[in-house]
Motif scaffolding. Structure first.
Motif, PDB file in Angstrom:
ATOM      1  N   VAL A  13     -14.730  -1.819   8.801  1.00  0.00           N
ATOM      2  CA  VAL A  13     -13.765  -0.815   9.261  1.00  0.00           C
ATOM      3  C   VAL A  13     -12.807  -0.431   8.140  1.00  0.00           C
ATOM      4  O   VAL A  13     -12.561   0.753   7.887  1.00  0.00           O
ATOM      5  CB  VAL A  13     -12.999  -1.320  10.506  1.00  0.00           C
ATOM      6  CG1 VAL A  13     -11.822  -0.414  10.832  1.00  0.00           C
ATOM      7  CG2 VAL A  13     -13.941  -1.416  11.699  1.00  0.00           C
ATOM      8  N   LEU A  14     -12.271  -1.424   7.459  1.00  0.00           N
ATOM      9  CA  LEU A  14     -11.322  -1.130   6.384  1.00  0.00           C
ATOM     10  C   LEU A  14     -12.005  -0.454   5.194  1.00  0.00           C
ATOM     11  O   LEU A  14     -11.427   0.433   4.561  1.00  0.00           O
ATOM     12  CB  LEU A  14     -10.603  -2.401   5.944  1.00  0.00           C
ATOM     13  CG  LEU A  14      -9.667  -2.985   6.992  1.00  0.00           C
ATOM     14  CD1 LEU A  14      -9.195  -4.378   6.580  1.00  0.00           C
ATOM     15  CD2 LEU A  14      -8.490  -2.060   7.250  1.00  0.00           C
ATOM     16  N   VAL A  16     -14.683   1.543   5.332  1.00  0.00           N
ATOM     17  CA  VAL A  16     -14.933   2.934   5.724  1.00  0.00           C
ATOM     18  C   VAL A  16     -13.616   3.712   5.771  1.00  0.00           C
ATOM     19  O   VAL A  16     -13.554   4.866   5.334  1.00  0.00           O
ATOM     20  CB  VAL A  16     -15.689   2.996   7.072  1.00  0.00           C
ATOM     21  CG1 VAL A  16     -15.763   4.410   7.601  1.00  0.00           C
ATOM     22  CG2 VAL A  16     -17.097   2.411   6.912  1.00  0.00           C
ATOM     23  N   ALA A  17     -12.559   3.083   6.263  1.00  0.00           N
ATOM     24  CA  ALA A  17     -11.256   3.756   6.293  1.00  0.00           C
ATOM     25  C   ALA A  17     -10.791   4.108   4.882  1.00  0.00           C
ATOM     26  O   ALA A  17     -10.131   5.137   4.675  1.00  0.00           O
ATOM     27  CB  ALA A  17     -10.212   2.871   6.986  1.00  0.00           C
ATOM     28  N   GLY A  18     -11.159   3.292   3.915  1.00  0.00           N
ATOM     29  CA  GLY A  18     -10.795   3.566   2.537  1.00  0.00           C
ATOM     30  C   GLY A  18     -11.441   4.824   1.979  1.00  0.00           C
ATOM     31  O   GLY A  18     -10.986   5.375   0.968  1.00  0.00           O
ATOM     32  N   VAL A  20     -11.637   7.614   3.740  1.00  0.00           N
ATOM     33  CA  VAL A  20     -10.971   8.763   4.368  1.00  0.00           C
ATOM     34  C   VAL A  20     -10.173   9.604   3.371  1.00  0.00           C
ATOM     35  O   VAL A  20     -10.325  10.839   3.358  1.00  0.00           O
ATOM     36  CB  VAL A  20     -10.120   8.322   5.582  1.00  0.00           C
ATOM     37  CG1 VAL A  20      -9.264   9.462   6.095  1.00  0.00           C
ATOM     38  CG2 VAL A  20     -11.032   7.779   6.686  1.00  0.00           C
ATOM     39  N   TYR A  51      -5.780   8.234  -6.177  1.00  0.00           N
ATOM     40  CA  TYR A  51      -6.373   7.298  -5.216  1.00  0.00           C
ATOM     41  C   TYR A  51      -7.597   6.618  -5.827  1.00  0.00           C
ATOM     42  O   TYR A  51      -7.791   5.408  -5.664  1.00  0.00           O
ATOM     43  CB  TYR A  51      -6.717   8.014  -3.905  1.00  0.00           C
ATOM     44  CG  TYR A  51      -7.184   7.071  -2.835  1.00  0.00           C
ATOM     45  CD1 TYR A  51      -6.316   6.121  -2.304  1.00  0.00           C
ATOM     46  CD2 TYR A  51      -8.487   7.110  -2.359  1.00  0.00           C
ATOM     47  CE1 TYR A  51      -6.740   5.237  -1.326  1.00  0.00           C
ATOM     48  CE2 TYR A  51      -8.926   6.238  -1.388  1.00  0.00           C
ATOM     49  CZ  TYR A  51      -8.046   5.301  -0.869  1.00  0.00           C
ATOM     50  OH  TYR A  51      -8.465   4.414   0.090  1.00  0.00           O
TER      51      TYR A  51
END
Length: 151
Positions: A13-14, A16-18, A20, A51
């Motif tokens: 989850v983290l 994949v969130a990274g 975004v 980023y």
């Protein structure tokens, strides 16, 4: 050994969130949108580069943490050096034109993804880590390449 193959839900989850921020900035650049807070064009490109550098540095830190546990001093020294290189490449990318920076980051993510998969191949990281790093690095590299082509 099955836990070696299953990606822990939090890591997935983290991870994949990274992606975004890479996705949002790239979509904004390709479609010519202005995103709230970030802005458009040049601001999106800058946000994407910054980023990318931050994430490269983070991934270098992960490698440093793994290298701490090595018994061989020569292997440890090699991986400490490899751990520092992503941050240096990222910093160097910020000195280039925006397009040059994006292509440099794209290449760096590809190479680091392959090197990180090698951690699994050398049996110093679980299989899930190698697979996750390849997938995430591949996605990031594609997004950075698309963004570079759009700038």
């Amino acid at each position: 050994m099955s836990s070696e193959k299953s990606i822990p839900p939090a890591a997935l989850v983290l991870g994949v969130a990274g992606i975004v921020p890479f996705l949002a900035c790239t979509v904004g650049l390709v479609s010519g949108l202005t995103l709230p807070v970030l802005g458009g064009g040049a601001q999106l490109t800058q946000a994407l580069i910054v980023y990318g550098v931050a994430i490269l540095s983070f991934l270098g830190g992960v490698r440093w943490g793994i290298a701490i546990g090595y018994e061989s001093e020569a292997v440890q020294r090699r991986d400490f050096i490899i751990a520092v290189v992503p941050a240096l490449i990222g910093w160097g990318a910020t000195l280039l034109s925006p397009v040059g920076a994006l292509w440099t980051l794209c290449a760096a993510f590809i190479l680091l993804g392959l090197l990180d998969y090698g951690l699994y191949c050398r049996e110093v990281a679980p299989e899930w880590y190698g697979r996750l790093r390849l997938a995430l690095s591949g996605a990031v590299a594609v997004l950075l390449g698309v963004a570079a082509a759009a700038v």
